[in-house]
Design an enzyme around this catalytic site. Structure first.
Site, short mmCIF file in Angstrom:
data_model
loop_
_atom_site.label_atom_id
_atom_site.label_comp_id
_atom_site.label_asym_id
_atom_site.label_seq_id
_atom_site.Cartn_x
_atom_site.Cartn_y
_atom_site.Cartn_z
N HIS A 159 45.03 44.06 -20.19
CA HIS A 159 45.53 44.44 -18.87
C HIS A 159 47.02 44.72 -18.91
O HIS A 159 47.49 45.72 -18.34
CB HIS A 159 45.25 43.32 -17.86
CG HIS A 159 43.85 43.27 -17.36
ND1 HIS A 159 43.34 44.15 -16.43
CD2 HIS A 159 42.84 42.41 -17.64
CE1 HIS A 159 42.08 43.86 -16.17
NE2 HIS A 159 41.75 42.80 -16.89
N HIS A 170 41.33 43.60 -7.69
CA HIS A 170 40.32 44.65 -7.79
C HIS A 170 40.57 45.77 -6.78
O HIS A 170 40.24 46.93 -7.04
CB HIS A 170 38.92 44.06 -7.61
CG HIS A 170 38.45 43.33 -8.82
ND1 HIS A 170 37.41 42.42 -8.80
CD2 HIS A 170 38.88 43.37 -10.11
CE1 HIS A 170 37.23 41.93 -10.01
NE2 HIS A 170 38.12 42.49 -10.82
#
Length: 373
Positions: free
Chosen positions: A358, A228
């Protein structure tokens, strides 16, 4: 690709390594949206009607099965093709917006109204103007808003808003993405030594103990998440492309460098999943998405800064991924590995947990950035 299509509606979300489907009726809003993204992007890359037809098949399911007009909300999960969770999730709406923005960017004007409709739901129910963030979770009848505040849903909302801006050229979306980035990557991060913590209380004070006993929680893990930090690196540089301010590049570098220096496994390669406030690894699993988001971030940093160090990081990550995560027998990437890079499971994708958004998104972002520099 055709195997992804579920003739009962939408897509299959759950696959073993060899592509065989399990739990056919188990579906998740996030995966439904991510797979629309995948097929739209595949159509953009490779052309042909087959990918567009698959994306349309997914759109039909999103609009007719996930969307419930009576209560004006989306079904979060299906179990055996029946509604199993109707909780309203900001995280889910972020991916709804991302899917529709991708469709519009690919030329389907029907998605324009859907983007603004999703914005309206977020604005009416989730936006907390007093603190400048979206709430995370609301009961199915929209009556009760959870006190939990988190960065993950807001991070993906920021991403979706950037794509919505790129699809519509409406500054409203860019302005909100900017506010979210400043709030999470600067104001909130400055409460935790410049790094992004995951969990906050209603007043945005940091909740250091949330899910401390469940560090592997799928959407709300405890600890600093290297993936993140680098995902915010990516978003800050995407934002910088449209609204350049020096702090974006500076904070993007800081987040990436801290994550890489702390979480890179010098012995076996790859980035670990999580580390505690003292900088010690608290989850030594390795997830596909962490590596993918990080090589995209490294490439964008290399282009933005001109520092070859980031191309070296990019090469390190790609070599590791090619060796350990890419499935050279059946295709796609494994989802999760142990710290020593051994396999955890023979399940390549589970609803809400993979679906290749992703990896495909990271590769496309790098290709587009190289084309445009």
């Amino acid at each position: 690709y055709q195997q992804a299509k579920d003739d009962q509606g939408g897509f299959h979300h759950n696959y073993f390594d060899n592509g065989d489907v399990f739990d056919a009726g188990n579906k998740h809003l996030v995966s439904s949206c991510r797979m629309i993204f995948n097929f739209e992007q595949s159509q953009r890359l490779f052309g042909g009607e087959k990918y567009k037809a698959l994306a349309q098949h997914g759109l039909d399911y999103l609009r007719s099965a996930h969307w419930q007009n009576e209560r004006q909300g989306y079904v979060w999960t299906f179990d055996q093709y029946k509604d199993s969770d109707e909780t309203n999730q900001c995280y889910g709406l972020a991916f709804v917006m991302l899917a529709f923005a991708t469709v519009l960017k690919n030329g389907d004007e029907s998605a324009r109204a859907d983007i603004y409709h999703t914005w309206g739901l977020l604005e009416q129910h989730f936006w907390q103007a007093d603190i400048g963030l979206y709430a995370d979770e609301i009961t199915p009848d929209w009556s009760t808003v959870s006190d939990y505040r988190g960065q993950n849903a807001n991070m993906h909302a920021c991403e979706a808003l950037i794509l919505a801006y790129e699809a519509t050229n409406d500054e409203m979306f860019l302005d909100r993405a900017y506010l979210l980035a400043k709030k999470i990557a600067v104001e909130q991060a400055d409460k935790s030594n410049g790094l992004i913590w995951e969990h906050f209380n209603k007043d945005l004070s940091i909740d250091w103990d949330y899910n401390k006993d469940d560090p592997k929680n799928l959407y709300r893990p405890w600890g600093f998440q290297p993936g993140h930090q680098t995902e915010w690196t990516k978003l800050l540089l995407m934002l910088h492309k449209h609204k350049p301010e020096a702090w974006m590049v500076e904070r993007a570098q800081f987040l990436f460098d801290q994550a890489f220096d702390t979480a890179w496994d010098d012995e076996n390669g790859g980035l670990f999943y999580g580390y505690n406030p003292e900088g010690e690894i608290c989850d030594d699993d390795k997830y596909f998405w962490v590596q993918a988001e990080s090589f995209a971030a490294a490439a964008l940093l290399a282009i933005a800064t001109g520092d070859d160090k980031y191309w070296q990081r990019y090469d390190q990550l790609w070599q590791y991924c090619w060796t350990h995560f890419v499935d050279h027998d059946f295709g796609a990437w494994f989802r999760i590995l142990n710290g020593d890079n051994s396999k955890v499971t023979d399940k390549k994708s589970e609803a809400g947990a993979k679906c290749d958004y992703h990896t495909l998104g990271a590769c496309l972002l790098v290709l587009d950035a190289l084309d445009n520099r």
